[in-house]
Design a protein around this motif. Structure first.
Motif, PDB file in Angstrom:
ATOM      1  N   VAL A  77      -1.956   8.863   9.673  1.00  0.00           N
ATOM      2  CA  VAL A  77      -1.474   7.709   8.910  1.00  0.00           C
ATOM      3  C   VAL A  77      -1.040   6.601   9.872  1.00  0.00           C
ATOM      4  CG1 VAL A  77       0.317   6.850   7.348  1.00  0.00           C
ATOM      5  CG2 VAL A  77      -0.801   9.038   6.885  1.00  0.00           C
ATOM      6  N   LEU A  80       3.395  -1.125   3.971  1.00  0.00           N
ATOM      7  CA  LEU A  80       2.983   0.254   3.735  1.00  0.00           C
ATOM      8  C   LEU A  80       4.196   1.096   3.407  1.00  0.00           C
ATOM      9  CD1 LEU A  80       0.836   2.583   3.884  1.00  0.00           C
ATOM     10  CD2 LEU A  80       1.514   2.836   6.280  1.00  0.00           C
ATOM     11  N   GLU A  89      -3.385   3.322   9.345  1.00  0.00           N
ATOM     12  CA  GLU A  89      -2.861   2.368   8.364  1.00  0.00           C
ATOM     13  C   GLU A  89      -2.185   1.198   9.069  1.00  0.00           C
ATOM     14  OE1 GLU A  89      -3.161   2.391   5.062  1.00  0.00           O
ATOM     15  OE2 GLU A  89      -4.056   4.379   4.865  1.00  0.00           O
ATOM     16  N   THR A 112       0.849  -1.179   0.000  1.00  0.00           N
ATOM     17  CA  THR A 112       0.000   0.000   0.000  1.00  0.00           C
ATOM     18  C   THR A 112       0.890   1.235   0.000  1.00  0.00           C
ATOM     19  OG1 THR A 112      -1.721  -1.165   1.226  1.00  0.00           O
ATOM     20  CG2 THR A 112      -1.795   1.242   1.276  1.00  0.00           C
TER      21      THR A 112
END
Length: 158
Positions: free
Chosen positions: A32, A41, A36, A12
């Motif tokens: 974030v 990531l 997340e 991601t």
């Protein structure tokens, strides 16, 4: 045999445009971190430059010749604040400088595409309706033009 793209896990990617305002950048980075999953990531922290800011940043840093815009972005206080928060949380982070001639929103939307971002995180500052009409709204334009979901961090998140 090299694995196909379908066999590789998806990483991601999120894009965080960071202004020179460190508190705003930190607030967005905090969201974030809180929302997340940091496994797989990558956060791309970007600073949007117009031509004048590229030149003035080069001059202020006393760099011989013209530095790459990614290097200039890495020297911006907002970018550093966001990057530090993300890295402290164990999130892979990349820094990008984005040059633009038109509206900043257009550059941000283009960066979403260039970085193949899955989400865009932006800070919303408080502005009156008249202020939006006179000065425009980068956030509003990004919301209308981006091809990915946008997470808006409200100004009272500070």
């Amino acid at each position: 045999m090299k694995p196909s793209l379908a066999d590789r896990p998806h990483v991601t990617r999120v894009l965080l445009p960071a202004s020179n305002h460190s508190q705003w950048a930190e607030s967005v980075a905090d969201v974030v971190v809180d929302t997340e999953d940091d496994d797989d990531l990558t956060a791309v922290v970007a600073h949007v430059f117009d031509d004048d800011e590229v030149e003035s940043t080069n001059e202020n840093l006393d760099i011989e010749g013209r530095a790459k815009v990614d290097e200039l972005a890495s020297r911006k206080s907002g970018v550093n604040a966001a990057t530090q928060r993300l890295e402290d949380a164990g999130i892979d982070t990349e820094v990008r400088g984005v040059e633009h001639e038109g509206e900043p929103a257009e550059a941000i939307v283009a960066a979403v595409d260039e970085e193949d971002a899955d989400r865009l995180y932006m800070y919303s500052r408080k502005r009156s309706p008249a202020g939006k009409a006179v000065f425009g709204s980068t956030l509003q334009e990004a919301i209308l033009k981006a091809r990915v979901p946008i997470v808006v961090v409200p100004s009272n998140a500070l």
